[in-house]
Enzyme design. Structure first.
Site, PDB file in Angstrom:
ATOM      1  CG  ASP A   1      -4.548  -1.824   0.843  1.00  0.00           C
ATOM      2  OD1 ASP A   1      -3.561  -2.276   1.009  1.00  0.00           O
ATOM      3  OD2 ASP A   1      -4.813   0.013   0.541  1.00  0.00           O
TER       4      ASP A   1
ATOM      5  CB  SER B   1      -1.086   0.302   1.402  1.00  0.00           C
ATOM      6  OG  SER B   1      -1.915   0.673   1.035  1.00  0.00           O
TER       7      SER B   1
END
Length: 273
Positions: A181, A42
Protein backbone atom coordinates in the site's frame (compact mmCIF):
# COMPACT_ATOMS: atom_id res chain seq x y z
CA UNK A 1 -2.15 26.50 -15.38
CA UNK A 2 -1.46 22.93 -14.26
CA UNK A 3 -4.21 21.33 -12.18
CA UNK A 4 -3.69 18.21 -10.08
CA UNK A 5 -6.21 15.98 -8.34
CA UNK A 6 -4.82 14.10 -5.33
CA UNK A 7 -6.86 11.16 -4.03
CA UNK A 8 -5.95 9.60 -0.70
CA UNK A 9 -6.47 6.17 0.84
CA UNK A 10 -9.47 4.96 2.83
CA UNK A 11 -10.67 1.49 1.85
CA UNK A 12 -14.11 0.90 0.40
CA UNK A 13 -15.39 3.91 2.31
CA UNK A 14 -12.70 6.08 0.78
CA UNK A 15 -13.35 4.93 -2.79
CA UNK A 16 -17.09 5.49 -2.49
CA UNK A 17 -16.83 8.83 -0.63
CA UNK A 18 -14.32 10.24 -3.12
CA UNK A 19 -16.53 9.07 -5.99
CA UNK A 20 -19.50 10.80 -4.33
CA UNK A 21 -17.61 14.06 -3.81
CA UNK A 22 -16.38 14.13 -7.43
CA UNK A 23 -19.83 13.26 -8.77
CA UNK A 24 -21.47 15.92 -6.61
CA UNK A 25 -18.97 18.55 -7.69
CA UNK A 26 -19.58 17.64 -11.33
CA UNK A 27 -23.27 18.30 -10.79
CA UNK A 28 -22.28 21.69 -9.38
CA UNK A 29 -20.31 22.49 -12.53
CA UNK A 30 -16.84 21.58 -11.22
CA UNK A 31 -15.17 18.88 -13.31
CA UNK A 32 -12.20 17.44 -11.41
CA UNK A 33 -11.80 14.92 -14.23
CA UNK A 34 -10.20 17.72 -16.25
CA UNK A 35 -7.07 17.49 -14.08
CA UNK A 36 -3.75 17.51 -15.94
CA UNK A 37 -2.33 15.11 -13.35
CA UNK A 38 -4.05 12.58 -11.10
CA UNK A 39 -2.24 11.17 -8.04
CA UNK A 40 -3.79 8.10 -6.42
CA UNK A 41 -2.87 6.30 -3.21
CA UNK A 42 -4.59 3.07 -2.13
CA UNK A 43 -8.34 3.73 -2.44
CA UNK A 44 -7.39 6.86 -4.35
CA UNK A 45 -5.55 4.77 -6.93
CA UNK A 46 -8.86 3.11 -7.80
CA UNK A 47 -10.78 6.37 -8.04
CA UNK A 48 -7.90 8.08 -9.83
CA UNK A 49 -7.84 5.34 -12.45
CA UNK A 50 -11.60 5.55 -12.94
CA UNK A 51 -11.35 9.34 -13.33
CA UNK A 52 -8.37 9.21 -15.69
CA UNK A 53 -10.03 6.55 -17.86
CA UNK A 54 -13.32 8.51 -17.90
CA UNK A 55 -15.44 5.82 -16.24
CA UNK A 56 -18.76 6.92 -14.74
CA UNK A 57 -18.15 6.88 -10.99
CA UNK A 58 -21.73 6.49 -9.83
CA UNK A 59 -22.30 3.50 -12.11
CA UNK A 60 -19.01 1.95 -11.03
CA UNK A 61 -19.91 2.24 -7.34
CA UNK A 62 -23.32 0.74 -8.09
CA UNK A 63 -21.74 -2.27 -9.79
CA UNK A 64 -19.43 -2.83 -6.82
CA UNK A 65 -22.30 -2.53 -4.37
CA UNK A 66 -24.26 -5.16 -6.31
CA UNK A 67 -21.42 -7.63 -6.84
CA UNK A 68 -19.02 -7.33 -3.89
CA UNK A 69 -21.13 -8.76 -1.11
CA UNK A 70 -18.53 -10.55 1.01
CA UNK A 71 -17.84 -8.47 4.10
CA UNK A 72 -14.21 -8.17 5.13
CA UNK A 73 -14.97 -9.48 8.59
CA UNK A 74 -11.72 -11.29 9.36
CA UNK A 75 -9.61 -8.14 9.42
CA UNK A 76 -7.57 -7.87 12.60
CA UNK A 77 -7.79 -4.10 13.03
CA UNK A 78 -5.46 -4.23 16.05
CA UNK A 79 -2.76 -5.77 13.85
CA UNK A 80 -3.34 -3.16 11.17
CA UNK A 81 -3.16 -0.31 13.68
CA UNK A 82 -0.03 -1.80 15.24
CA UNK A 83 1.59 -1.93 11.81
CA UNK A 84 0.77 1.69 11.09
CA UNK A 85 1.89 2.60 14.60
CA UNK A 86 5.40 1.56 13.57
CA UNK A 87 5.28 4.23 10.89
CA UNK A 88 4.69 6.93 13.48
CA UNK A 89 7.57 5.89 15.74
CA UNK A 90 9.77 9.03 15.87
CA UNK A 91 12.83 6.96 16.74
CA UNK A 92 12.76 5.23 13.35
CA UNK A 93 13.96 6.64 10.05
CA UNK A 94 10.90 6.61 7.72
CA UNK A 95 12.25 4.10 5.23
CA UNK A 96 13.31 1.75 8.03
CA UNK A 97 9.83 2.03 9.54
CA UNK A 98 8.33 1.14 6.17
CA UNK A 99 10.69 -1.83 5.85
CA UNK A 100 9.54 -3.16 9.23
CA UNK A 101 5.92 -2.83 8.18
CA UNK A 102 6.88 -4.63 4.99
CA UNK A 103 8.06 -7.61 7.04
CA UNK A 104 4.56 -7.84 8.52
CA UNK A 105 2.99 -7.43 5.11
CA UNK A 106 5.11 -10.16 3.54
CA UNK A 107 3.92 -12.58 6.24
CA UNK A 108 0.30 -12.10 5.10
CA UNK A 109 -1.06 -15.20 3.40
CA UNK A 110 -1.57 -14.82 -0.36
CA UNK A 111 -4.99 -16.14 -1.38
CA UNK A 112 -4.48 -15.18 -5.04
CA UNK A 113 -7.76 -13.27 -5.17
CA UNK A 114 -6.54 -9.69 -4.75
CA UNK A 115 -5.66 -8.95 -8.38
CA UNK A 116 -9.04 -10.26 -9.50
CA UNK A 117 -10.87 -8.04 -7.03
CA UNK A 118 -9.04 -4.91 -8.15
CA UNK A 119 -9.44 -5.84 -11.81
CA UNK A 120 -13.20 -6.08 -11.37
CA UNK A 121 -13.24 -2.47 -10.16
CA UNK A 122 -11.47 -1.20 -13.29
CA UNK A 123 -13.57 -1.38 -16.46
CA UNK A 124 -10.57 0.01 -18.40
CA UNK A 125 -7.43 -1.98 -17.71
CA UNK A 126 -4.87 -0.09 -19.81
CA UNK A 127 -3.00 3.04 -18.75
CA UNK A 128 -4.77 6.22 -19.90
CA UNK A 129 -3.26 9.03 -21.95
CA UNK A 130 -3.93 11.44 -19.06
CA UNK A 131 -0.99 11.45 -16.64
CA UNK A 132 -1.76 9.16 -13.71
CA UNK A 133 0.59 8.45 -10.79
CA UNK A 134 -0.07 5.45 -8.54
CA UNK A 135 1.90 5.05 -5.32
CA UNK A 136 3.27 1.91 -3.66
CA UNK A 137 6.08 0.81 -1.35
CA UNK A 138 8.60 -2.01 -1.86
CA UNK A 139 7.75 -4.41 0.96
CA UNK A 140 11.31 -5.70 1.30
CA UNK A 141 13.20 -2.41 1.31
CA UNK A 142 10.66 0.25 2.27
CA UNK A 143 11.47 2.18 -0.92
CA UNK A 144 8.71 4.48 -2.17
CA UNK A 145 7.64 3.72 -5.75
CA UNK A 146 5.50 5.73 -8.15
CA UNK A 147 3.95 3.82 -11.03
CA UNK A 148 2.94 5.53 -14.25
CA UNK A 149 2.32 4.59 -17.88
CA UNK A 150 5.98 4.13 -18.83
CA UNK A 151 7.12 2.40 -15.62
CA UNK A 152 6.50 -1.14 -16.90
CA UNK A 153 3.82 -2.13 -14.39
CA UNK A 154 0.43 -3.28 -15.74
CA UNK A 155 -2.27 -0.85 -14.61
CA UNK A 156 -4.27 -3.46 -12.67
CA UNK A 157 -1.14 -4.66 -10.86
CA UNK A 158 -0.09 -1.11 -10.05
CA UNK A 159 -3.47 -0.32 -8.52
CA UNK A 160 -3.54 -3.63 -6.66
CA UNK A 161 -0.12 -2.92 -5.16
CA UNK A 162 -1.25 0.51 -3.99
CA UNK A 163 -4.27 -1.12 -2.31
CA UNK A 164 -2.34 -3.91 -0.57
CA UNK A 165 -3.00 -2.85 3.02
CA UNK A 166 -0.39 -4.48 5.29
CA UNK A 167 -1.72 -7.27 7.53
CA UNK A 168 -4.88 -7.42 5.39
CA UNK A 169 -3.84 -8.12 1.80
CA UNK A 170 -0.55 -9.64 0.60
CA UNK A 171 1.95 -7.48 -1.29
CA UNK A 172 1.61 -7.64 -5.08
CA UNK A 173 4.42 -8.95 -7.27
CA UNK A 174 5.57 -6.70 -10.10
CA UNK A 175 8.80 -7.36 -11.98
CA UNK A 176 9.99 -9.93 -9.45
CA UNK A 177 9.52 -7.67 -6.41
CA UNK A 178 6.58 -7.30 -4.06
CA UNK A 179 4.83 -4.04 -3.28
CA UNK A 180 2.40 -2.86 -0.62
CA UNK A 181 0.00 0.00 0.00
CA UNK A 182 1.22 3.47 -1.00
CA UNK A 183 -0.46 4.72 2.17
CA UNK A 184 2.44 3.21 4.14
CA UNK A 185 4.43 6.23 3.01
CA UNK A 186 1.61 8.78 3.24
CA UNK A 187 -2.18 8.84 3.28
CA UNK A 188 -2.14 11.24 0.31
CA UNK A 189 1.42 11.58 -1.09
CA UNK A 190 0.32 15.08 -1.97
CA UNK A 191 3.90 16.25 -2.46
CA UNK A 192 3.81 14.51 -5.86
CA UNK A 193 1.69 17.49 -6.99
CA UNK A 194 4.64 19.89 -6.47
CA UNK A 195 4.92 22.32 -9.37
CA UNK A 196 1.17 22.44 -9.99
CA UNK A 197 -0.75 25.71 -10.11
CA UNK A 198 -3.87 24.28 -8.48
CA UNK A 199 -4.30 21.19 -6.32
CA UNK A 200 -7.47 19.57 -5.00
CA UNK A 201 -6.82 16.97 -2.30
CA UNK A 202 -9.45 14.48 -1.14
CA UNK A 203 -8.36 12.81 2.11
CA UNK A 204 -10.88 10.24 3.42
CA UNK A 205 -8.93 9.35 6.56
CA UNK A 206 -7.85 12.81 7.65
CA UNK A 207 -9.69 12.35 10.95
CA UNK A 208 -7.40 9.46 11.96
CA UNK A 209 -4.13 10.39 10.23
CA UNK A 210 -1.32 12.34 11.95
CA UNK A 211 -1.05 15.86 10.55
CA UNK A 212 2.72 16.41 10.60
CA UNK A 213 3.36 14.39 7.44
CA UNK A 214 0.52 16.09 5.58
CA UNK A 215 1.62 19.57 6.62
CA UNK A 216 5.09 18.82 5.27
CA UNK A 217 3.55 17.75 1.97
CA UNK A 218 1.51 20.95 1.78
CA UNK A 219 4.72 22.94 2.22
CA UNK A 220 6.13 21.17 -0.85
CA UNK A 221 3.28 22.61 -2.95
CA UNK A 222 4.62 26.15 -2.58
CA UNK A 223 2.31 28.82 -3.95
CA UNK A 224 -0.21 26.45 -5.51
CA UNK A 225 -3.88 27.17 -4.88
CA UNK A 226 -4.97 24.25 -2.69
CA UNK A 227 -8.40 22.93 -1.72
CA UNK A 228 -8.19 20.21 0.94
CA UNK A 229 -11.41 18.22 1.33
CA UNK A 230 -11.96 15.89 4.30
CA UNK A 231 -15.06 13.96 5.41
CA UNK A 232 -17.61 15.93 7.39
CA UNK A 233 -19.08 14.56 10.62
CA UNK A 234 -21.90 12.78 8.81
CA UNK A 235 -19.45 11.02 6.49
CA UNK A 236 -17.18 9.97 9.37
CA UNK A 237 -20.21 8.48 11.12
CA UNK A 238 -21.05 6.49 7.99
CA UNK A 239 -17.48 5.15 7.68
CA UNK A 240 -17.51 3.56 11.14
CA UNK A 241 -14.47 1.56 12.23
CA UNK A 242 -14.09 -0.89 9.31
CA UNK A 243 -13.57 1.19 6.17
CA UNK A 244 -13.04 -2.04 4.19
CA UNK A 245 -16.63 -3.22 4.69
CA UNK A 246 -18.35 -3.66 1.27
CA UNK A 247 -21.63 -2.66 2.90
CA UNK A 248 -20.29 0.92 2.73
CA UNK A 249 -20.34 1.26 -1.07
CA UNK A 250 -23.68 3.05 -1.37
CA UNK A 251 -23.82 4.81 2.04
CA UNK A 252 -20.32 6.31 1.68
CA UNK A 253 -21.04 7.39 -1.90
CA UNK A 254 -24.22 9.11 -0.76
CA UNK A 255 -22.31 10.76 2.09
CA UNK A 256 -19.82 12.22 -0.39
CA UNK A 257 -22.60 13.28 -2.74
CA UNK A 258 -24.38 15.05 0.12
CA UNK A 259 -21.20 16.80 1.27
CA UNK A 260 -20.17 18.04 -2.18
CA UNK A 261 -22.28 21.24 -2.26
CA UNK A 262 -20.70 22.40 1.01
CA UNK A 263 -17.16 22.13 -0.42
CA UNK A 264 -17.91 23.41 -3.94
CA UNK A 265 -16.90 27.00 -3.17
CA UNK A 266 -13.56 25.93 -1.71
CA UNK A 267 -12.83 23.71 -4.70
CA UNK A 268 -13.88 26.37 -7.20
CA UNK A 269 -11.54 28.87 -5.56
CA UNK A 270 -8.56 26.68 -6.43
CA UNK A 271 -9.74 24.92 -9.58
CA UNK A 272 -11.08 27.88 -11.53
CA UNK A 273 -8.49 30.56 -10.74
Amino acid sequence: MTRTLVLGGGGVAGIAWEAGIITGLRKAGLELGEADLVVGTSAGSVVGTLVATEVDLESSVGVQADTESATVSAVDMEAVMAAFGVLYDPSLEPREARRRVGELALATKDTGARIETIGDRLPVKEWPERRLLITAVDAATGEFVVWERDSGAPLVSAVASSCAVPCVFPPVEIGGRRYMDGGVRSATNADLAAGSSAVVILEPLAHVSPRARFEAELAELGNAAVAHIVPDEASVAVFGVNVLDPALWRPAFQAGLAQAPAVAESVAGAWKD
